[in-house]
Design an enzyme around this catalytic site. Structure first.
Site: not given
Length: 574
Positions: A167, A175, A211, A220, A222, A287, A289, A323, A527
């Site tokens: 996703r 990352d 982010n 925001r 990261q 948010r 998303e 998160d 992940e």
């Protein structure tokens, strides 16, 4: 205005903290998302992010007008048939539209001198499979996005990029550091440079790296690791032009993190004042998303001001990369008690210390002695601050610090330090400063921290647990995450301590083994992993477990490059 670190906001509170405006496209896509959620709410696979990733086929005004005219039932809902027809006519139903698969030009099936320390042929074959995943995860932003930026939430980036997977269809800031570490092991230096240049362009546009590369992520950032990416690529390639290009962006990013709401002053027990940083998103709404999820969480709160503050805390926790986690909650099992902005995080300040050291080194490379000296002094000041405010000698760990209204002197804009405000919960983040040369070069500190890590309860058969709290959130027990394994292991190795290196290799082997076993069972990299049992992948949180996976691939390749795999070492516990 709400005072800093407040538990809740009174009804009369008017929060004047910054908020980045949204865009008309995002506003519309959130309406579409809400409409779809009403139809598909009972489907466990419903992903709200899918809808804000869609792009337009026609102008927004035309699309919105058609949306308003959709036939609705008595309760205001749209039927599945009508919604599907609308999406097909006015939107690109594939959320990946705008990104094209591309084979990296510097990819070789088996690079020269690839992982020379890997002697076991099974592991080497697996490593080559992981290496080949860069082809699956490589993308290029299509020309269409540049031509009609108003049709996309995707941010236009000029160079090819690497996405995490599943996703997560776009670039993510932190990352990218572990993706780059893997690309360096794969000898894909041009791709790594391109990723850095993309991130630099975002700093030039926004003043910080968002982010992720979507318009709805620009409220925001990261964890700030751009300087680490530049340093690591420079150390392999000695690319002087990259250093020259990166320095202005790094100075701008450093300013972002060390001003405004991110910066906090704390007075220690001796009366010395220290500047440290916190996560603080420029957003106080759901948010985009995850709108329906955030609204549901906030519905448990009694007034609009509390909900507004919770939305900022949710976005700020997303800025942390963790998160979500009990780490950010006053009650570790209740997400509505998130208080991310009331915490001075150990890892964030370690990252900014490293940024200061990196800027000093990069400035020295360019011959800018004044900037080099200024940031060396900044790094020394932050090291003193971290040791004064966050270090706990009794535990042998650095601990997050909770800001308290009762210890805030508004006239001086400073908090008074109190030992009881250190968060004494055992977290993997408590050991992240080891990754920084300022701390891993201190033999006495390393010995204390290694002993503390070994007795912490965090080390499990398949790696380091994120915390010891089983909250159901993904950045808690029993999940282990590639970045945390890597930073702690690399810090231990860099310390030069023989004992630390033994502990580091033991953790790295556990982690590589669980990645290998899970890959053989499922055919994918994951992940996150469950550290309780070799080969189990992780769960929890607000979305289903994801595969792909950028940073997991990068850390495995980096570990194999560092430690290798002897011929006789077992691949699993059976």
């Amino acid at each position: 205005m709400c005072s800093k670190g407040s538990k809740t906001c009174p009804k009369s509170c008017k929060d004047s903290s910054p908020v980045i405006p949204t865009t008309p496209l995002i506003t519309f896509l959130e309406r579409l998302q809400e409409t779809a959620f009403k139809i598909h709410a009972q489907q466990t696979e419903f992903d709200p992010k899918h809808y804000v990733d869609l792009s337009l086929k026609k102008d927004l005004c035309v699309t919105v007008e058609a949306f308003e005219k959709l036939p609705r039932t008595e309760n205001g809902s749209v039927t599945v048939k009508e919604l599907n027809r609308f999406v097909e006519e006015y939107l690109n139903g594939d959320a990946d539209e705008g990104l094209m698969h591309v084979k990296p030009e510097d990819f070789l099936a088996e690079p020269e001198e690839f992982l020379l320390k890997v002697e076991n042929m099974e592991v080497r074959e697996w490593a080559l499979e992981v290496h080949s995943l860069w082809k699956n995860l490589s993308r290029k932003v299509s020309d269409r996005v540049f031509e009609r930026t108003d049709f996309y939430t995707l941010l236009p980036l000029r160079n090819p990029l690497v996405v995490p997977g599943s996703r997560f269809r776009e670039v993510y800031y932190w990352d990218s550091y572990w993706v780059i570490r893997g690309l360096l092991a794969s000898k894909m230096y041009d791709t790594a440079r391109g990723i850095i240049c993309n991130l630099i362009s975002l700093v030039e546009e926004y003043g910080y790296v968002p982010n992720g590369a979507r318009a709805y992520y620009t409220n925001r950032s990261q964890p700030p690791l751009l300087s680490s990416m530049v340093m690591d690529v420079y150390n392999r390639t000695h690319d002087y032009k990259l250093v020259l290009k990166s320095l202005p962006a790094l100075l701008k990013e450093h300013q972002f993190w060390n001003s405004g709401m991110h910066k906090v002053m704390i007075q220690d027990a001796e009366g010395s004042r220290h500047a440290l940083c916190r996560y603080y998103a420029m957003w106080d709404k759901p948010r985009p998303e995850s709108s329906n999820i955030d609204r549901e969480t906030a519905s448990k709160l009694s007034n609009s001001c509390e909900r507004k503050q919770l939305y900022r805390e949710l976005a700020s926790a997303a800025e942390s990369g963790w998160d979500f986690s009990s780490r950010w909650m006053r009650n570790g099992f209740d997400l509505t008690t998130l208080a991310t902005t009331s915490i001075i995080p150990v890892d964030l300040n370690a990252f900014i210390l490293k940024m200061e050291l990196d800027i000093s080194s990069l400035a020295r490379i360019t011959g800018n002695a004044r900037t080099a000296a200024r940031f060396r002094d900044s790094a020394e000041a932050r090291k003193r601050a971290i040791n004064s405010i966050l270090w706990n000698a009794e535990m042998g760990q650095w601990l997050d610090y909770w800001l308290s209204d009762s210890l805030y002197i508004e006239s001086k804009d400073v908090y008074i330090w109190n030992a009881s405000n250190q968060n004494k919960n055992v977290l993997a983040s408590n050991f992240i400063p080891l990754w920084i040369q300022s701390f891993n070069s201190d033999v006495k500190t390393v010995d204390e921290v290694v002993q503390s890590l070994q007795s912490s309860g965090l080390i499990y058969p398949a790696g380091i647990a994120t915390s010891l709290t089983k909250s159901g959130q993904q950045w808690d027990f029993p999940n282990g995450w590639a970045p945390l394994q890597h930073m702690i292991v690399e810090g231990l190795v860099r310390s030069g301590s023989k004992e630390a290196k033994v502990v580091a290799e033991d953790i790295a082997v556990k982690w590589m083994r669980t990645n290998y076993v899970a890959f053989k069972r499922t055919g994918t990299m994951h992940e996150k992993y469950d550290v309780q049992k070799c080969g189990d992948f992780g769960g929890g949180g607000e979305y289903a477990p994801q595969t792909g996976f950028g940073w997991s691939n990068g850390v495995v390749l980096a570990f194999l490059e560092e430690f290798g795999w002897p011929e006789q070492r077992k691949l699993n516990f059976s």
